[in-house]
Design a protein around this motif. Structure first.
Motif, PDB file in Angstrom:
ATOM      1  N   ALA A  57     -10.604   6.895 -33.548  1.00 43.01           N
ATOM      2  CA  ALA A  57     -10.445   6.915 -35.004  1.00 43.01           C
ATOM      3  C   ALA A  57     -11.631   7.611 -35.666  1.00 43.01           C
ATOM      4  CB  ALA A  57     -10.291   5.496 -35.533  1.00 43.01           C
ATOM      5  N   LEU A  58     -12.855   7.276 -35.239  1.00 46.13           N
ATOM      6  CA  LEU A  58     -14.053   7.864 -35.836  1.00 46.13           C
ATOM      7  C   LEU A  58     -14.197   9.337 -35.455  1.00 46.13           C
ATOM      8  CD1 LEU A  58     -16.467   4.863 -35.222  1.00 46.13           C
ATOM      9  CD2 LEU A  58     -15.734   5.693 -37.455  1.00 46.13           C
ATOM     10  N   THR A  87      -7.878   7.769 -41.704  1.00 49.14           N
ATOM     11  CA  THR A  87      -7.346   8.794 -42.611  1.00 49.14           C
ATOM     12  C   THR A  87      -7.561  10.182 -42.011  1.00 49.14           C
ATOM     13  OG1 THR A  87      -9.452   8.838 -43.798  1.00 49.14           O
ATOM     14  CG2 THR A  87      -7.742   7.371 -44.649  1.00 49.14           C
ATOM     15  N   GLY A  88      -7.363  10.264 -40.709  1.00 51.03           N
ATOM     16  CA  GLY A  88      -7.534  11.531 -39.993  1.00 51.03           C
ATOM     17  C   GLY A  88      -6.348  12.462 -40.200  1.00 51.03           C
ATOM     18  N   PRO A  89      -6.216  13.459 -39.340  1.00 51.35           N
ATOM     19  CA  PRO A  89      -5.153  14.471 -39.513  1.00 51.35           C
ATOM     20  C   PRO A  89      -3.756  13.940 -39.228  1.00 51.35           C
ATOM     21  CG  PRO A  89      -6.339  14.842 -37.474  1.00 51.35           C
ATOM     22  CD  PRO A  89      -7.088  13.769 -38.204  1.00 51.35           C
ATOM     23  N   LYS A 108       1.352  -6.073 -26.484  1.00 54.43           N
ATOM     24  CA  LYS A 108       2.101  -4.878 -26.861  1.00 54.43           C
ATOM     25  C   LYS A 108       1.216  -4.010 -27.757  1.00 54.43           C
ATOM     26  CE  LYS A 108       6.172  -6.471 -25.288  1.00 54.43           C
ATOM     27  NZ  LYS A 108       6.945  -5.825 -24.206  1.00 54.43           N
ATOM     28  N   ILE A 109       1.452  -2.689 -27.709  1.00 49.62           N
ATOM     29  CA  ILE A 109       0.721  -1.760 -28.576  1.00 49.62           C
ATOM     30  C   ILE A 109       1.727  -0.832 -29.246  1.00 49.62           C
ATOM     31  CG2 ILE A 109       0.313  -0.127 -26.692  1.00 49.62           C
ATOM     32  CD1 ILE A 109      -2.387   0.542 -28.027  1.00 49.62           C
ATOM     33  N   SER A 110       1.491  -0.536 -30.508  1.00 51.16           N
ATOM     34  CA  SER A 110       2.384   0.372 -31.233  1.00 51.16           C
ATOM     35  C   SER A 110       1.537   1.330 -32.062  1.00 51.16           C
ATOM     36  CB  SER A 110       3.331  -0.421 -32.138  1.00 51.16           C
ATOM     37  OG  SER A 110       2.609  -1.052 -33.186  1.00 51.16           O
ATOM     38  N   VAL A 111       2.148   2.461 -32.432  1.00 50.19           N
ATOM     39  CA  VAL A 111       1.435   3.459 -33.220  1.00 50.19           C
ATOM     40  C   VAL A 111       2.363   3.985 -34.309  1.00 50.19           C
ATOM     41  CG1 VAL A 111       2.071   5.297 -31.603  1.00 50.19           C
ATOM     42  CG2 VAL A 111       0.136   5.628 -33.146  1.00 50.19           C
ATOM     43  N   GLY A 112       1.794   4.200 -35.483  1.00 50.70           N
ATOM     44  CA  GLY A 112       2.512   4.829 -36.579  1.00 50.70           C
ATOM     45  C   GLY A 112       1.619   5.898 -37.183  1.00 50.70           C
ATOM     46  N   SER A 113       2.195   7.043 -37.563  1.00 46.64           N
ATOM     47  CA  SER A 113       1.358   8.124 -38.064  1.00 46.64           C
ATOM     48  C   SER A 113       2.178   9.084 -38.913  1.00 46.64           C
ATOM     49  CB  SER A 113       0.716   8.874 -36.892  1.00 46.64           C
ATOM     50  OG  SER A 113      -0.179   9.848 -37.357  1.00 46.64           O
ATOM     51  N   GLU A 114       1.462   9.762 -39.803  1.00 52.28           N
ATOM     52  CA  GLU A 114       2.087  10.787 -40.631  1.00 52.28           C
ATOM     53  C   GLU A 114       1.092  11.919 -40.776  1.00 52.28           C
ATOM     54  OE1 GLU A 114       4.147  11.232 -45.035  1.00 52.28           O
ATOM     55  OE2 GLU A 114       3.693   9.246 -44.225  1.00 52.28           O
ATOM     56  N   GLY A 124      -2.981  10.257 -41.741  1.00 44.42           N
ATOM     57  CA  GLY A 124      -3.713   9.403 -40.804  1.00 44.42           C
ATOM     58  C   GLY A 124      -2.804   8.646 -39.851  1.00 44.42           C
ATOM     59  N   SER A 125      -3.421   7.767 -39.058  1.00 45.20           N
ATOM     60  CA  SER A 125      -2.701   7.025 -38.020  1.00 45.20           C
ATOM     61  C   SER A 125      -2.994   5.537 -38.135  1.00 45.20           C
ATOM     62  CB  SER A 125      -3.109   7.518 -36.625  1.00 45.20           C
ATOM     63  OG  SER A 125      -2.886   8.901 -36.511  1.00 45.20           O
ATOM     64  N   ASN A 126      -2.099   4.756 -37.519  1.00 44.10           N
ATOM     65  CA  ASN A 126      -2.224   3.297 -37.560  1.00 44.10           C
ATOM     66  C   ASN A 126      -1.828   2.744 -36.201  1.00 44.10           C
ATOM     67  OD1 ASN A 126      -0.683   0.583 -37.881  1.00 44.10           O
ATOM     68  ND2 ASN A 126      -2.028   0.661 -39.661  1.00 44.10           N
ATOM     69  N   PHE A 127      -2.802   2.123 -35.515  1.00 43.38           N
ATOM     70  CA  PHE A 127      -2.541   1.508 -34.214  1.00 43.38           C
ATOM     71  C   PHE A 127      -2.546  -0.010 -34.369  1.00 43.38           C
ATOM     72  CE2 PHE A 127      -3.915   5.680 -33.017  1.00 43.38           C
ATOM     73  CZ  PHE A 127      -3.213   5.977 -31.856  1.00 43.38           C
ATOM     74  N   LYS A 128      -1.553  -0.684 -33.777  1.00 36.64           N
ATOM     75  CA  LYS A 128      -1.483  -2.148 -33.818  1.00 36.64           C
ATOM     76  C   LYS A 128      -1.387  -2.674 -32.383  1.00 36.64           C
ATOM     77  CE  LYS A 128       0.699  -2.901 -38.356  1.00 36.64           C
ATOM     78  NZ  LYS A 128      -0.306  -3.819 -38.914  1.00 36.64           N
ATOM     79  N   ILE A 129      -2.205  -3.686 -32.123  1.00 33.46           N
ATOM     80  CA  ILE A 129      -2.192  -4.329 -30.801  1.00 33.46           C
ATOM     81  C   ILE A 129      -1.890  -5.811 -30.999  1.00 33.46           C
ATOM     82  CG2 ILE A 129      -3.588  -5.000 -28.822  1.00 33.46           C
ATOM     83  CD1 ILE A 129      -5.189  -2.437 -29.279  1.00 33.46           C
ATOM     84  N   TYR A 130      -0.886  -6.303 -30.289  1.00 24.43           N
ATOM     85  CA  TYR A 130      -0.521  -7.721 -30.349  1.00 24.43           C
ATOM     86  C   TYR A 130      -0.846  -8.350 -28.991  1.00 24.43           C
ATOM     87  CZ  TYR A 130       2.069  -6.397 -34.552  1.00 24.43           C
ATOM     88  OH  TYR A 130       2.420  -5.931 -35.782  1.00 24.43           O
TER      89      TYR A 130
END
Length: 980
Positions: free
Chosen positions: A568-569, A612-614, A659-665, A669-675
């Motif tokens: 992310a950084l 808030t990356g590419p 579980k891991i999921s990813v959402g992005s546009e 930017g991107s959004n990673f979620k880990i459960y």
């Protein structure tokens, strides 16, 4: 209300953590006793250990406790050990009493009492009388019970044992409570309480408050009962009386049930049930289930009442708890009646009536069972008769089906041909899969081997760089720091390759332990703060206010978080934003999550990393977790990377049952979620460890995001080294096939030691036997002879068994370390290693040997085991000492005769003795003579002159001079000193 519930949850979690710690301590104690039992040879000692094991299992596992009691009885009888016989009979009687077999228990306790009388053990007699009184009390024979308690009281008063007296007063109180003489019951419980307060015996005080609460409960004085139960609960928690805590919680539930506050009653009873389950106490579990069933019955929830009552009944029947069985029959009878299932209600009502009688008629129960069995048999016979009547009809049908069978036969042949074809295809597919697996295994082995090979050159990069960083000028510091950061980055990537190869080979295991996951994640996240500031990125993080006690693998979680945050950084531009958020989902809140995340076992946490990356294109999202896949695959892409981090993160999350999921546009930017699951039940038994999680070394292998203070290498005073004689300077033998590594290690010790070198294990062994160095540092993987074989040969050879060995290796797993240490290695250091660590460990080993040598010089009594490090060393020294003592009176015994006896060269014997005792061979012989002389003088075994010649000295004056030098006093002064 929510705040209060959160506070209660916090207290509950902290308390459970403490309970788990206590259970771990109990397990350690039991394991220690079991190991001690296996090593003990004497029967009486074995009996004592078996008796201790009985008390450890008495409540949690009565059947196991009974096994230990029977074993101790058998050993005591075969060894004619009266004390053990008495204690064993007593313990067996206690278990039979718990099981409700009162007749057998009474006979055993009476026999135990007779044995205690034979050995005049008053306390044992008192204990048996008290237990017998308990049995008569449970059988409602209160008069005989009181007589037994009174006999015990009179005996205890003579022994002044206040603790026993307090317990007997407690028993009196219980009897009078059962007889509804509540004033007397309170009087005796109060007497017992005063004694326990005087002794500050907190366990006894907690029992007293509990029993006083029981009396007030019967009197329906609920406020007084609650007050005393809460006092009891407070003390029990303070002293960690886990069984007592469960019992008091159960009693508090009874108070609220009696007041028809069923919600509160269920709360306490369920908490008590959880405690009994943690303890594995089946009787407690059965009791709580029955009480919960009764709460549901009284509150009108009949299905749950039936469910808990049936579970309680199964458990009580399993361990033969007739009182609880009787109560479950009553509850089931009433519940089924309310559910209009009158046949079942009648059945359980009959059983309740039978069991409720003062004398349970087991024969009646057996007859009912037989009648039910007969009924089932008659029912089956009627069914068979009905089937016979239909047999003729079936034959007609069979004839009609005959033609169909011919058709089926043809179809079967066709299906058989198809199956053969499918089987042939399946076999080919299996062969292909086998070849693919072999190919993957070869690939994983290649990655593992090449990763291990990287560690030696990385050691040779990191070690000198760390030395340069501690001594470089300011203008070189930045350049050296850059080199060091990139070397550690390479090492981090090497570790990722190793982890992936272990995952593929199924050798990367999960090791979860219970800890505060909020604090653990805070520590991981905060380390990225300075890196974000340096890149001018707005780095935010959100954590829950309360701590979250969770089961997790600290090392695996740290690697997951590191990969996500570093990505992310890395991809977020200047003035962008990165957000880290931790959320907690209880079983209720989990229902709001998507279906695939709700399937995770138990409570879960969610880790969200947003940037808030590419962003990532839709066509790339499905491949983002593929190994070596990179979104920007151009040669001139904006950010460097290997495509390993997210792939490894996904596999580690799945290893953690998450579980891991990813959402992005794109452009946003991107959004990673880990459960991840955090409940113990989500993990296998072999995945849970009792001890605290091991600190991950990721922070030392990853890119240095913050400056770390370097430890300066301790430098030896060159003048001091120069002043030492060549003989006094210690020798190190370096056995390493890599010449650069030998050069680097030589540089670490050049000013402190004489350095010997060998390029493989075979030549290393030859050098060790010829030169007898003071310490050996050896690589593990070498040509001709590896480090394991070398260490084994060194430790079993009489010439070299005393030499400390340190193994260096790129194989850093726990199994590899254990294998190395099992060969007799004194220490084990994984590559890449820290220069200061290696120097410190070598110094520690040499200091240990020096202290042993000093001890030998100070002791008058000659004990080889006091200075020997290995059994081979002890055997060698015993052989030397035995030879010298057998020839003590021979003045001609010298080093030459010793060499001939031991079969070592003069130089080998000299260096070995110097290493073990700090003495030359001549000094060693003289020291043995002087120490034996000191022993003879101490025992006044003849005159000084007689002693001189007895130990092989020809000159009295020379003996006196040597004696004074050894003991700082003349022989005459030594005799005078030993007299006083």
């Amino acid at each position: 209300m929510i705040k209060s519930a959160n506070s209660y949850l916090f207290i509950f979690i902290i308390f459970n953590l403490f309970i788990l710690s206590s259970i771990a301590q109990d397990t350690i104690k039991i394991d220690s006793l079991t190991i001690e039992l296996s090593k003990t040879q004497e029967d009486s000692s074995k009996v004592e250990i078996l008796l201790k094991l009985f008390w450890e299992y008495r409540r949690s596992n009565p059947d196991r406790a009974l096994e230990y009691a029977n074993q101790s009885l058998e050993l005591s009888q075969s060894g004619d050990y009266p004390k053990g016989i008495a204690h064993s009979l007593h313990n067996i009687g206690i278990i039979r009493k718990i099981q409700g077999n009162y007749e057998m228990a009474s006979n055993l306790l009476q026999e135990a009492k007779n044995n205690y009388e034979k050995i005049h053990d008053t306390i044992g007699i008192v204990s048996c009388l008290t237990d017998l009184g308990d049995i008569f009390s449970k059988q409602n024979n209160y008069q005989i019970a009181l007589e037994h308690f009174d006999k015990a009281r009179k005996l205890v008063i003579k022994t002044s044992n206040k603790e026993k007296l307090s317990r007997i007063y407690n028993k009196f109180g219980g009897i009078y409570n059962s007889q509804k003489q509540y004033a007397k019951a309170l009087e005796y419980h109060q007497k017992s309480l005063e004694i326990n307060k005087e002794m500050d015996f907190k366990l006894g005080m907690s029992v007293n408050y509990n029993n006083i609460g029981n009396v007030y409960l019967v009197l329906k004085q609920y406020s007084s009962a609650t007050e005393n139960y809460l006092k009891s609960l407070e003390i029990k928690r303070e002293i960690n009386d886990r069984f007592g805590i469960a019992s008091t919680l159960n009693n508090l539930g009874l108070i609220f049930s009696d007041q028809e506050n069923f919600e509160k009653a269920l709360e306490y009873h369920n908490e008590a049930l959880d405690k009994y389950k943690e303890l594995g106490d089946k009787s407690g579990i059965a009791m709580c289930m029955t009480n919960i069933a009764n709460d549901y019955l009284l509150s009108g929830n009949m299905p749950l009442a039936v469910d808990f009552a049936q579970n309680g009944l199964i458990l009580s029947e399993e361990i033969n708890l007739k009182r609880i069985q009787t109560e479950t029959y009553r509850i089931l009878s009433e519940a089924f009646a309310e559910l209009n299932q009158f046949k079942k209600a009648y059945k359980f009502q009959k059983l309740y009536k039978i069991y409720h009688d003062s004398t349970v008629n087991a024969e009646v129960v057996r007859q009912i069972t037989e009648m039910e069995s007969k009924y089932e048999v008659e029912k089956k016979e009627k069914e068979i008769a009905l089937l016979n009547s239909e047999k003729e009809k079936q034959e007609l049908i069979m004839q009609k089906q005959q033609s169909q069978r011919n058709l089926m036969l043809g179809l079967t042949m066709l299906v058989l041909v198809v199956l053969i074809f499918l089987f042939w295809g399946y076999r080919n597919k299996q062969k292909l899969n086998t070849r693919l697996k072999e190919l993957n295994l070869t690939k994983s082995r290649f990655f593992a081997n090449i990763s291990h090979e990287f560690r030696t050159p990385l050691t040779l990069l990191l070690g000198p760089l760390e030395k340069l960083m501690s001594s470089s000028t300011q203008e070189n510091t930045d350049m050296i720091g850059m080199m060091h950061r990139n070397a550690t980055r390479l090492l981090f990537l090497d570790n990722q390759l190793l982890d992936l190869s272990k995952l593929e080979a199924g050798k990367l295991s999960l090791k979860v332990s219970r800890s505060d996951i909020t604090q653990a994640l805070k520590g991981m996240v905060m380390s990225f703060q300075s890196f974000a500031e340096k890149k001018k990125i707005n780095f935010k993080y959100l954590f829950p206010d309360q701590e979250i006690q969770a089961f997790f693998d600290h090392d695996k979680l740290e690697k997951i978080v590191y990969n996500l945050l570093s990505n992310a950084l890395k991809f977020t531009p200047e003035k962008g934003q990165v957000m880290f958020e931790l959320s907690f989902f209880s079983n209720k809140k989990k229902k709001k999550l998507p279906t695939r995340f709700r399937k995770i076992t138990g409570q879960i946490i969610c880790i969200t990393v947003t940037d808030t990356g590419p962003g990532i294109a839709k066509e790339d999202l499905s491949h983002i977790f593929d190994r070596f896949y990179q979104v920007d695959s151009r040669h001139n892409r904006n950010s460097e990377g290997t495509g390993l981090g997210l792939s490894l993160s996904k596999e580690l999350v799945e290893l953690h049952h998450g579980k891991i999921s990813v959402g992005s546009e794109l452009g946003k930017g991107s959004n990673f979620k880990i459960y991840l699951p955090i409940d113990k039940k989500a993990f296998e038994t072999n995945e849970i460890v009792d001890d605290k999680e091991e600190t991950s070394d990721l922070s030392t292998l990853a890119i240095n995001l913050q400056n770390q203070e370097k430890i300066k290498t301790p430098e030896t005073d060159k003048d001091t080294v120069a002043e030492l004689s060549e003989e006094d300077i210690l020798q190190i033998l370096l056995v390493e096939d890599n010449p650069d590594m030998r050069l680097y290690i030589r540089d670490c010790f050049n000013e402190q030691f004489n350095i010997l070198e060998a390029a493989d294990g075979k030549s290393g062994f030859e050098t060790a036997t010829n030169e007898i160095p003071d310490i050996i540092i050896s690589d593990l993987m070498m040509p001709k002879m590896d480090g394991i074989e070398l260490c084994n040969k060194l430790k079993t050879d009489e010439r070299t068994s005393h030499i400390p060995v340190i193994l260096l290796t790129a194989l850093s797993s726990v199994d590899d370390r254990i294998r190395g240490l099992e060969t007799g290695a004194d220490d084990y250091i994984a590559k890449p290693f820290n220069r200061e660590e290696l120097v410190t460990r070598v110094n520690n080993l040499t200091d240990q040997r020096r202290l042993l040598r000093e001890r030998f010089g100070k002791e008058v009594k000659i004990q080889a085991k006091d200075i020997a490090v290995t059994s081979a060393d002890e055997k060698f020294l015993n052989k030397l000492i035995s030879y010298i003592e057998n020839n003590l009176a021979n003045p001609d015994m010298n080093v030459d005769s010793l060499i001939e006896e031991i079969n070592l060269s003069r130089s080998q014997l000299h260096r070995k003795l110097k290493a073990l005792t700090g003495l030359s061979a001549t000094e060693f012989i003289r020291t043995i003579r002087l120490k034996r002389a000191a022993q003879l003088l101490e025992q006044h075994h003849g005159t000084i002159a007689e002693t001189v010649y007895a130990v092989g000295f020809n000159s009295l004056s020379y003996f006196s001079k040597c004696f004074q030098k050894q003991f700082n006093m003349t022989p005459k002064e030594y005799i005078e000193l030993t007299k006083t």
